[in-house]
Design a protein around this motif. Sequence first.
Motif, PDB file in Angstrom:
ATOM      1  N   LYS A   1      36.578  35.520  41.097  1.00  0.00           N
ATOM      2  CA  LYS A   1      36.692  34.942  42.441  1.00  0.00           C
ATOM      3  C   LYS A   1      37.442  33.612  42.412  1.00  0.00           C
ATOM      4  O   LYS A   1      38.213  33.323  43.317  1.00  0.00           O
TER       5      LYS A   1
ATOM      6  N   ARG B   1      30.745  41.412  30.177  1.00  0.00           N
ATOM      7  CA  ARG B   1      31.885  40.940  30.967  1.00  0.00           C
ATOM      8  C   ARG B   1      33.207  41.365  30.349  1.00  0.00           C
ATOM      9  O   ARG B   1      34.226  41.394  31.011  1.00  0.00           O
TER      10      ARG B   1
ATOM     11  N   ILE C   1      39.895  32.466  40.767  1.00  0.00           N
ATOM     12  CA  ILE C   1      41.357  32.577  40.803  1.00  0.00           C
ATOM     13  C   ILE C   1      41.861  32.665  42.238  1.00  0.00           C
ATOM     14  O   ILE C   1      42.901  32.127  42.575  1.00  0.00           O
TER      15      ILE C   1
ATOM     16  N   ARG D   1      43.915  40.937  39.529  1.00  0.00           N
ATOM     17  CA  ARG D   1      43.012  42.074  39.522  1.00  0.00           C
ATOM     18  C   ARG D   1      42.901  42.639  40.937  1.00  0.00           C
ATOM     19  O   ARG D   1      43.278  41.973  41.903  1.00  0.00           O
TER      20      ARG D   1
HETATM   21  P1  ADP Z   1      33.595  34.930  39.167  1.00  0.00           P
HETATM   22  O1  ADP Z   1      33.758  33.569  39.763  1.00  0.00           O
HETATM   23  O2  ADP Z   1      33.935  36.031  40.117  1.00  0.00           O
HETATM   24  O3  ADP Z   1      32.275  35.150  38.501  1.00  0.00           O
HETATM   25  P2  ADP Z   1      35.562  34.010  37.353  1.00  0.00           P
HETATM   26  O4  ADP Z   1      36.503  33.486  38.361  1.00  0.00           O
HETATM   27  O5  ADP Z   1      34.730  33.064  36.591  1.00  0.00           O
HETATM   28  O6  ADP Z   1      34.644  35.099  38.026  1.00  0.00           O
HETATM   29  O7  ADP Z   1      36.380  34.941  36.367  1.00  0.00           O
HETATM   30  C1  ADP Z   1      35.756  35.700  35.377  1.00  0.00           C
HETATM   31  C2  ADP Z   1      36.663  35.838  34.189  1.00  0.00           C
HETATM   32  O8  ADP Z   1      37.755  36.673  34.477  1.00  0.00           O
HETATM   33  C3  ADP Z   1      37.247  34.508  33.743  1.00  0.00           C
HETATM   34  O9  ADP Z   1      37.279  34.508  32.328  1.00  0.00           O
HETATM   35  C4  ADP Z   1      38.617  34.538  34.329  1.00  0.00           C
HETATM   36  O10 ADP Z   1      39.484  33.694  33.646  1.00  0.00           O
HETATM   37  C5  ADP Z   1      38.976  36.008  34.164  1.00  0.00           C
HETATM   38  N1  ADP Z   1      40.019  36.448  35.108  1.00  0.00           N
HETATM   39  C6  ADP Z   1      40.024  36.234  36.418  1.00  0.00           C
HETATM   40  N2  ADP Z   1      41.122  36.791  36.996  1.00  0.00           N
HETATM   41  C7  ADP Z   1      41.820  37.366  35.990  1.00  0.00           C
HETATM   42  C8  ADP Z   1      43.052  38.104  35.943  1.00  0.00           C
HETATM   43  N3  ADP Z   1      43.773  38.353  37.035  1.00  0.00           N
HETATM   44  N4  ADP Z   1      43.450  38.559  34.748  1.00  0.00           N
HETATM   45  C9  ADP Z   1      42.717  38.323  33.647  1.00  0.00           C
HETATM   46  N5  ADP Z   1      41.560  37.632  33.631  1.00  0.00           N
HETATM   47  C10 ADP Z   1      41.105  37.147  34.786  1.00  0.00           C
END
Ligand code: ADP
Length: 674
Positions: free
Chosen positions: A44, A333, A46, A18
């Motif tokens: 975040k 979300r 990821i 993203r």
């Molecule tokens: P944060 O820590 O920022 O709150 P997360 O890391 O928990 O967010 O991610 C939120 C959601 O988005 C999760 O379901 C995650 O798997 C999904 N997600 C994160 N990066 C991607 C991506 N590049 N493509 C698709 N889904 C993603």
Amino acid sequence: MDAAHDALRTYFGYESFRAGQDRLVQAILEGRDALGVMPTGAGKSICYQVPALMLPGITFVVSPLVSLMGDQVRALKAAGARPSYLNSSLTPAQQNTVLKRAREGWYQIMYVAPERLLEPRFLAFSQAAAAEDGIGVPLVAVDEAHCVSQWGQDFRPSYLDIVSFIAALPIRPVVAAFTATATERVRADIVRMLGLQRPESVVTGFDRTNLFFGVEEMGDKAKVAWIRDFALEHEHESGIVYCSTRKAVDDLYLKLAHALEPRGVHVARYHAGMGTDDRTENQVAFINDTAPVIVATNAFGMGIDKPNVRYVIHNNVPESIEAYYQEAGRAGRDGDPAGCYLLWNGNDFRLRRYLIDREPEDERLDPDARELARQNRYRLLNAMEGYCQTTGCLREYILRYFGDEGALGVEHTAAGDNGAGCGNCSNCTTPYETEDVTDLAREAVLFVRAVNGRFGRALVADALHGANTERIRSYHLNEAPGYGSLAAESVGRIKDVIGQLVGRGYLVQSQGQYPVIGLGPYATEVLADSPEHPFSFTMKRRASKAKSRARVKRAVDLLRDEAAGVEPTPLARPHGASALAEDVSAVAPAVSRPHLGDDAELFERLRELRRDFAAERSWAPYMVCSDKALRGMCRLRPATRDELLEVPGIGEKKADDFGDAFIKEIAAFEALQE
Ligand code: ADP
Ligand code: ZN
């Protein structure tokens, strides 16, 4: 970056990064520090998980959310990675095993609580790992990095250990910090306190375009009715209702359950005071959609990745915009439209101020730092108050708060007036009337100057209105110039204008439990008022149509209760919260009467008539007749004196005094309906 894409696909099954994720991942892989500021749900994790799975050695993830570490580790394991965590939920034997395997180089990633970092055994392990001949520590990722800042909402002294920990490692790893909520000031603090070295900084859009923002001021009782109606209208949708205390959760839960369960809408509940099993059961019911509504404290939702939450209602005001945006951000979300509603009244702010003043003191801070922390909490709360009171675009207000102005192209005028608006918040969608309140505003500013800014909003408004109360006299406000100069205006309206003057910098409100109103930076414009530099002040207020619609809705509620056959009997009725529960239960049987809307309108007309009678006599309206009598008239629609006497609460005397007028009004109304 191809390898990173491979890792993203292999472990997580996602096709692409993203916006912002790629830049952060790349920086980390190249050995540079990173700072990622992204709202909750932006992805975040990821950003540090992908590098952790690619780089040799063990990545430490510092996180305060001990209860979520298990979930994270389970998810990563399921994705085929080799993760671990180390916190107080493990037995000493388990901790030994984890450390042993870690030393053998088995894990790619380890979640640790900040309190653990300087613990001798853990530090020794980390130092060995990060040594020249060790297994390697390529990265330390700091989650919820705003906890390191005293300017933020949840400062944690243990976060200050992170920088010492990093300094103690023989080879400095890359340090990457992540947070969902950071103002400019907090961001600078993170960089400084964690010792980030020229980090790659990514602040991605705080704007969640799919979220609608709404703010409604209403009494405590009206909140319950509002939430109940909302939940019923959206019974097939999932929603979270946040309350500020456990007790408030329990109270609201009972009322909602009472009203909604008979309609087949299940309600769940969640707060830290419940047993673990109970909590899990409620959480699962919500996540599996068996209970569409959950009433919870802010403990609920952290790390719960339910994409289809369609609404988040705040029954109470949170402590800061940061907290609000994080909690509200749990809606939508999945990117589909969702709504975030904040219901508030003065009690919310009183409670919050009380909580700030009673907060247990942090022993690790010296008295000055404690006072600073307290002042800071007041500052955060004041920003929240500004959000409740602004008539400008709510989304703009939030984005400006986070320093993400690019998203809207917000325009600034001298007094911080509004830009174009988003078109998707209650202030943008509610019709407003612009009103010239220059005179009123001028009087208010002059009065504040005359009394040297020593009094709170209510007292200033009272004095301007010319109230002759004990408090006014005791402060000699009745002798102050300007006392009673706004006698023709209601106190509520004067208060509104003062609120607007504060919001736009003409006046300021101090911090503390008893805030006082003083002159703001723009007060000079008022004081310099002259033909060459005329001062003018307009105020947006909700168009009267919207107001009357709200009134009608209130009346409909009353009538519905009546229709359901539950006559509130004042004598037999218990007071306090349980009386409220009764009110809510009254709707449950869902009996609908014909002409309900008509009744409501008629009710309003009769109420106005009653108000006129009362005003003529300087009586309180109920002395003319009760609400119950008015509702009776709506129901029976009497056309003669005898019929009128059938109405409960109308005796001979009342029929003599007011009967004709009421009968005429009813006839006129019926004629309109034909
Ligand atoms: P944060 O820590 O920022 O709150 P997360 O890391 O928990 O967010 O991610 C939120 C959601 O988005 C999760 O379901 C995650 O798997 C999904 N997600 C994160 N990066 C991607 C991506 N590049 N493509 C698709 N889904 C993603
Ligand atoms: Zn808007």
